[in-house]
Design a protein around this motif. Structure first.
Motif, PDB file in Angstrom:
ATOM      1  N   ASN A  75      31.064  51.366  88.039  1.00  0.00           N
ATOM      2  CA  ASN A  75      31.423  49.893  88.745  1.00  0.00           C
ATOM      3  C   ASN A  75      30.099  49.493  89.587  1.00  0.00           C
ATOM      4  O   ASN A  75      29.252  50.361  89.921  1.00  0.00           O
ATOM      5  N   ALA A  76      29.824  48.259  89.787  1.00  0.00           N
ATOM      6  CA  ALA A  76      28.665  47.616  90.607  1.00  0.00           C
ATOM      7  C   ALA A  76      28.951  48.146  92.143  1.00  0.00           C
ATOM      8  O   ALA A  76      30.226  48.057  92.557  1.00  0.00           O
ATOM      9  N   ASN A  77      28.097  48.227  92.826  1.00  0.00           N
ATOM     10  CA  ASN A  77      28.251  48.340  94.449  1.00  0.00           C
ATOM     11  C   ASN A  77      28.820  46.870  95.017  1.00  0.00           C
ATOM     12  O   ASN A  77      28.396  45.960  94.643  1.00  0.00           O
ATOM     13  N   GLN A  78      29.560  47.106  95.698  1.00  0.00           N
ATOM     14  CA  GLN A  78      30.525  45.892  96.226  1.00  0.00           C
ATOM     15  C   GLN A  78      29.393  44.984  97.301  1.00  0.00           C
ATOM     16  O   GLN A  78      29.535  43.727  96.972  1.00  0.00           O
ATOM     17  N   ARG A  79      28.554  45.631  97.736  1.00  0.00           N
ATOM     18  CA  ARG A  79      27.600  44.660  98.618  1.00  0.00           C
ATOM     19  C   ARG A  79      26.632  43.955  97.757  1.00  0.00           C
ATOM     20  O   ARG A  79      26.236  43.015  97.986  1.00  0.00           O
ATOM     21  N   LEU A  80      26.280  44.693  96.541  1.00  0.00           N
ATOM     22  CA  LEU A  80      25.523  44.034  95.637  1.00  0.00           C
ATOM     23  C   LEU A  80      26.228  42.847  95.023  1.00  0.00           C
ATOM     24  O   LEU A  80      25.673  41.720  94.773  1.00  0.00           O
ATOM     25  N   VAL A  81      27.404  43.024  94.431  1.00  0.00           N
ATOM     26  CA  VAL A  81      28.159  41.906  93.868  1.00  0.00           C
ATOM     27  C   VAL A  81      28.226  40.771  94.887  1.00  0.00           C
ATOM     28  O   VAL A  81      28.192  39.704  94.605  1.00  0.00           O
ATOM     29  N   GLU A  82      28.610  41.070  96.267  1.00  0.00           N
ATOM     30  CA  GLU A  82      28.636  40.125  97.197  1.00  0.00           C
ATOM     31  C   GLU A  82      27.545  39.061  97.272  1.00  0.00           C
ATOM     32  O   GLU A  82      27.310  38.015  97.451  1.00  0.00           O
ATOM     33  N   ALA A  83      26.241  39.891  97.112  1.00  0.00           N
ATOM     34  CA  ALA A  83      25.004  39.105  97.358  1.00  0.00           C
ATOM     35  C   ALA A  83      24.614  38.496  96.518  1.00  0.00           C
ATOM     36  O   ALA A  83      24.084  37.302  96.299  1.00  0.00           O
ATOM     37  N   ALA A  84      24.829  39.139  95.147  1.00  0.00           N
ATOM     38  CA  ALA A  84      24.019  38.761  94.074  1.00  0.00           C
ATOM     39  C   ALA A  84      24.789  37.575  93.186  1.00  0.00           C
ATOM     40  O   ALA A  84      24.374  36.693  92.456  1.00  0.00           O
ATOM     41  N   ALA A  85      26.194  37.515  93.653  1.00  0.00           N
ATOM     42  CA  ALA A  85      27.044  36.447  93.164  1.00  0.00           C
ATOM     43  C   ALA A  85      26.442  34.925  93.325  1.00  0.00           C
ATOM     44  O   ALA A  85      26.755  34.132  92.423  1.00  0.00           O
ATOM     45  N   GLU A  86      25.738  34.756  94.287  1.00  0.00           N
ATOM     46  CA  GLU A  86      25.416  33.398  94.679  1.00  0.00           C
ATOM     47  C   GLU A  86      23.871  33.233  94.457  1.00  0.00           C
ATOM     48  O   GLU A  86      23.226  32.106  94.577  1.00  0.00           O
ATOM     49  N   LEU A  87      23.400  34.039  93.759  1.00  0.00           N
ATOM     50  CA  LEU A  87      21.888  34.153  93.218  1.00  0.00           C
ATOM     51  C   LEU A  87      21.725  33.610  91.870  1.00  0.00           C
ATOM     52  O   LEU A  87      22.658  33.785  91.079  1.00  0.00           O
ATOM     53  N   THR A  88      20.694  33.186  91.578  1.00  0.00           N
ATOM     54  CA  THR A  88      20.228  32.590  90.311  1.00  0.00           C
ATOM     55  C   THR A  88      19.609  33.796  89.409  1.00  0.00           C
ATOM     56  O   THR A  88      18.562  33.988  89.900  1.00  0.00           O
ATOM     57  N   PRO A  89      20.167  34.209  88.286  1.00  0.00           N
ATOM     58  CA  PRO A  89      19.404  35.203  87.679  1.00  0.00           C
ATOM     59  C   PRO A  89      18.050  35.120  87.242  1.00  0.00           C
ATOM     60  O   PRO A  89      17.533  33.992  87.047  1.00  0.00           O
ATOM     61  N   GLY A  90      17.393  36.039  87.539  1.00  0.00           N
ATOM     62  CA  GLY A  90      15.736  36.080  87.283  1.00  0.00           C
ATOM     63  C   GLY A  90      15.413  37.590  86.998  1.00  0.00           C
ATOM     64  O   GLY A  90      16.251  38.200  86.037  1.00  0.00           O
ATOM     65  N   ARG A  91      14.647  37.780  87.438  1.00  0.00           N
ATOM     66  CA  ARG A  91      13.866  39.509  87.286  1.00  0.00           C
ATOM     67  C   ARG A  91      14.588  40.295  88.640  1.00  0.00           C
ATOM     68  O   ARG A  91      14.345  40.048  89.689  1.00  0.00           O
TER      69      ARG A  91
END
Length: 262
Positions: A75-91
């Motif tokens: 699974n993905a780390n919870q803190r990453l999921v929380e932070a990246a959920a609002e980001l526009t995908p890129g590199r």
């Protein structure tokens, strides 16, 4: 690359890339989505207790751990999921990727990911998992040791993330500055670490000087005013000690999030 500590996280290693504790949130190791983490078990903890701490950060230590069996939940780390959920995908650069939980989660959401770890055994397992998940073409895998002279390309990534890669304190600031240097203008640096409150002391092989609070990480990184920095020490639910005999408890993370102004 680093060293993930066993126990309450999910996914990676410590010295090079792990005493992996990746698998995040209330994950169940290695993956993304949480529940109650069960990072490692008594056998994994014994490996730490029976090994010279100087070896915790080596390729051989982590290869041995990964050869025994899968370590993280996937699974993905919870803190990453929380932070990246609002980001526009890129590199994205995932340092200390372990068995690939975070990298696969990012790729499944449209990111082009470079994922590195000190352990070739972990990278082989991560590569296979990414192929099974249908995102193998979106991820580039690299074997690297964060304690060496390895340095990621400057300003190349919209997101640079490292989850539960616990270096000795004298090395921490220099390592984090490498990561910050790889963040593009407008990009995000996300560092999630174990907090000493939950991971050091009686019953563990780890001492408090292996850990830093979020503010201590921010102070050591010493970013200038071109960055917007958030340093927090949030809690989450996790199973500790790892394994079926563990108890659900609140554990504390150290989370440094810094956005490089465009």
């Amino acid at each position: 690359m680093l060293a993930h500590l066993p126990g309450l996280t999910e996914s990676r290693g410590m010295a090079t890339q792990h005493p992996h504790d990746h698998d995040h949130g209330t994950d169940q190791h290695g993956g993304h989505e949480r529940g109650a983490h069960q990072h490692g078990d008594a056998g994994q903890m014994a490996a730490w207790q029976e090994t010279d701490p100087a070896e915790w950060f080596t390729e051989s230590f982590w290869d041995d751990r990964y050869r025994e069996r899968p370590i993280w939940s996937g699974n993905a780390n919870q803190r990453l999921v929380e932070a990246a959920a609002e980001l526009t995908p890129g590199r994205a650069l995932d340092v200390g990727c372990g068995e690939g939980g975070d990298a696969i989660w990012l790729a499944s959401r449209g990111w082009q990911v470079t994922a590195s770890d000190v352990s070739p055994v972990a990278l082989d397992r991560a590569r296979q998992a990414a192929g099974s998940a249908g995102v193998g073409e979106a991820i580039t895998w690299e074997q690297a040791d964060g304690r060496s002279d390895w340095t990621p390309p400057a300003g190349a990534y919209d997101l640079v993330t490292a989850s539960f890669l616990q270096f000795p304190r004298p090395e921490l600031g220099a390592f984090h500055r490498k990561l910050a240097g790889a963040v593009a203008p407008g990009g995000t640096l996300l560092i999630t670490a174990h907090h000493a409150d939950s991971h050091a002391g009686e019953g563990t092989p780890f001492t408090a000087d292996l850990f830093a609070t979020a503010q201590e990480m921010a102070d050591g990184l010493a970013l200038d005013d071109t960055w917007e920095v958030s340093a927090t020490d949030p809690t989450r639910e996790a199973v500790f000690p790892p394994g079926p005999e563990g108890q659900l408890m609140s554990v504390r993370d150290a989370v440094l999030r810094a956005v490089r102004r465009g």
